[in-house]
Design an enzyme around this catalytic site. Structure first.
Site, PDB file in Angstrom:
ATOM      1  N   PHE A  55      -8.826 -46.846  -0.972  1.00 20.28           N
ATOM      2  CA  PHE A  55      -8.114 -48.125  -0.939  1.00 20.28           C
ATOM      3  C   PHE A  55      -9.030 -49.252  -0.491  1.00 20.28           C
ATOM      4  CE2 PHE A  55      -5.591 -51.363   1.219  1.00 20.28           C
ATOM      5  CZ  PHE A  55      -4.630 -51.638   0.260  1.00 20.28           C
TER       6      PHE A  55
ATOM      7  N   SER B 134     -10.183 -40.503   0.849  1.00 16.15           N
ATOM      8  CA  SER B 134      -9.154 -41.338   1.468  1.00 16.15           C
ATOM      9  C   SER B 134      -7.957 -41.501   0.534  1.00 16.15           C
ATOM     10  CB  SER B 134      -9.767 -42.681   1.859  1.00 16.15           C
ATOM     11  OG  SER B 134      -8.905 -43.424   2.692  1.00 16.15           O
ATOM     12  N   MET B 135      -7.594 -42.736   0.119  1.00 12.31           N
ATOM     13  CA  MET B 135      -6.506 -42.888  -0.830  1.00 12.31           C
ATOM     14  C   MET B 135      -6.841 -42.196  -2.146  1.00 12.31           C
ATOM     15  SD  MET B 135      -4.913 -46.234  -2.705  1.00 12.31           S
ATOM     16  CE  MET B 135      -6.274 -46.256  -3.870  1.00 12.31           C
TER      17      MET B 135
ATOM     18  N   ASP C 115     -12.518 -40.228  12.870  1.00 13.58           N
ATOM     19  CA  ASP C 115     -12.178 -41.065  11.717  1.00 13.58           C
ATOM     20  C   ASP C 115     -11.336 -42.223  12.234  1.00 13.58           C
ATOM     21  OD1 ASP C 115     -11.025 -42.194   9.392  1.00 13.58           O
ATOM     22  OD2 ASP C 115     -11.079 -40.280   8.335  1.00 13.58           O
TER      23      ASP C 115
ATOM     24  N   HIS D 117     -15.211 -42.049   8.579  1.00 14.59           N
ATOM     25  CA  HIS D 117     -14.289 -41.969   7.454  1.00 14.59           C
ATOM     26  C   HIS D 117     -15.003 -41.873   6.103  1.00 14.59           C
ATOM     27  CE1 HIS D 117     -10.649 -42.349   5.171  1.00 14.59           C
ATOM     28  NE2 HIS D 117     -11.095 -43.441   4.574  1.00 14.59           N
TER      29      HIS D 117
END
Length: 254
Positions: A28, A96-97, A197, A227
Site C-alpha cells: 500500500f 504487506s498489502m 515491524d 517492514h
C-alpha cells in the site's frame, strides 16, 4: 542491490522466461521498486515474472484516494489470469498489502496456483486510531506516510510521503473479508515475517499462520529487517527461499 532510479522504482516489470510464472504484488502506497530486486532475482532464475504497478500508485497520493481494494485486486487478478493462461504453474508473492492481495487470490483461485509467498502480510490492525478511521477518512484526506520502514541505513522505499485515508479505509474493510476466508487458502505457503515491524503488527503473521487451511506452511522469522524486508538485511534470504519454495511446489505440476 541495484541503484534506485525513477523508471526502475515506478514502472511495471515484465519478464518472459520458463513455463513457471511468478506474480509479485507490492504494498500500500508503495511501488514496484520495493520488489524489483526480488523480481530480478526470479527473472535471473529463469521464471516468467510479472510485477504490476497497482492503480492509484506511482503518481500522486491523491490518485490513491480515488481507488479501492477492488481496483488493486482487479489488477493483480488480470496479471494472474494472464500467467495461468500461458504457464504450467503459477506462484503469487506479496509484501504487506501485496500479501493481502496474494491471500485473496489464493482464496478465490485455490486450484489455479502452486503456492504463495508472503512477506509481512496484513489482515488486521490493533491500532487505536483504526476505530475512528470511518469518520476520519471523511474529513481528513491524508496522514503521514508509512514507507521506508527499513533497518538498513541509506535505503529508501519508493512510494508516497502521505497515507491517503479513503484508500486506507478501503483496505481496512477488506481485511475482515480476507481473514474470514483464510481457511480457504489450501495451497503451500511460505511466510516470512519481521520480528520488528513498525507498519504491520507481528500478530498478523501469527493469525495467517494459525488460520490458513494449508497443511504446508513454512514459517521464517526475520530478525534483522523491519517492514520492507525485501529492501533490507534479509532480502537475500527472501530471494533464495522463494526460489527453493517455487522449485518444490512446482516440481510435480505438468
Amino acid at each position: 542491490m541495484t541503484a534506485s532510479t525513477p523508471d526502475r522504482d515506478y514502472a511495471p516489470f515484465r519478464h518472459d522466461g520458463s513455463d513457471v510464472g511468478v506474480l509479485l504484488c507490492h504494498g500500500f502506497s508503495g511501488a514496484p521498486g520495493s520488489l524489483r530486486d526480488w523480481a530480478d532475482h526470479l527473472a535471473d532464475a529463469g521464471y516468467t515474472v510479472r510485477l504490476p504497478l497497482l492503480p492509484g500508485h506511482g503518481t500522486r497520493w491523491q490518485d490513491l484516494n480515488r481507488t479501492t481494494f477492488d481496483d488493486w485486486l482487479a489488477e493483480v487478478t488480470r496479471e494472474f489470469r494472464e500467467l495461468t493462461a500461458t504457464c504450467r504453474a503459477v506462484v503469487v508473492c506479496g509484501l504487506s498489502m501485496g500479501g493481502t492481495l496474494t491471500l485473496r487470490l489464493a482464496e478465490l483461485y485455490p486450484d489455479q496456483m502452486a503456492g504463495i509467498v508472503l512477506v509481512n502480510p496484513s489482515v488486521l490492525t490493533e491500532r487505536w486510531d483504526a476505530k475512528i478511521l470511518p469518520l476520519m477518512q471523511r474529513v481528513v484526506p491524508r496522514f503521514p506516510g508509512i514507507t521506508s520502514d527499513i533497518a538498513k541505513p541509506g535505503v529508501t522505499e519508493p512510494g508516497y510521503k502521505y497515507m491517503p485515508l479513503k484508500a486506507v479505509y478501503s483496505l481496512s474493510k477488506a481485511w475482515p473479508v480476507v481473514r474470514a476466508d483464510l481457511p480457504k487458502v489450501t495451497v503451500p505457503v511460505l511466510l516470512l515475517h519481521s520480528t520488528v515491524d513498525h507498519v504491520v503488527e507481528p500478530v498478523n503473521a501469527q493469525v495467517v499462520r494459525n488460520e490458513v487451511g494449508s497443511s504446508d506452511v513454512i514459517d521464517i522469522q526475520m530478525t534483522r529487517s523491519h517492514h520492507v524486508a525485501t529492501m533490507d538485511y534479509d532480502a537475500e534470504l527472501i530471494f533464495t527461499s522463494t526460489v527453493e519454495f517455487i522449485e518444490k511446489v512446482t516440481a510435480g505440476i505438468t
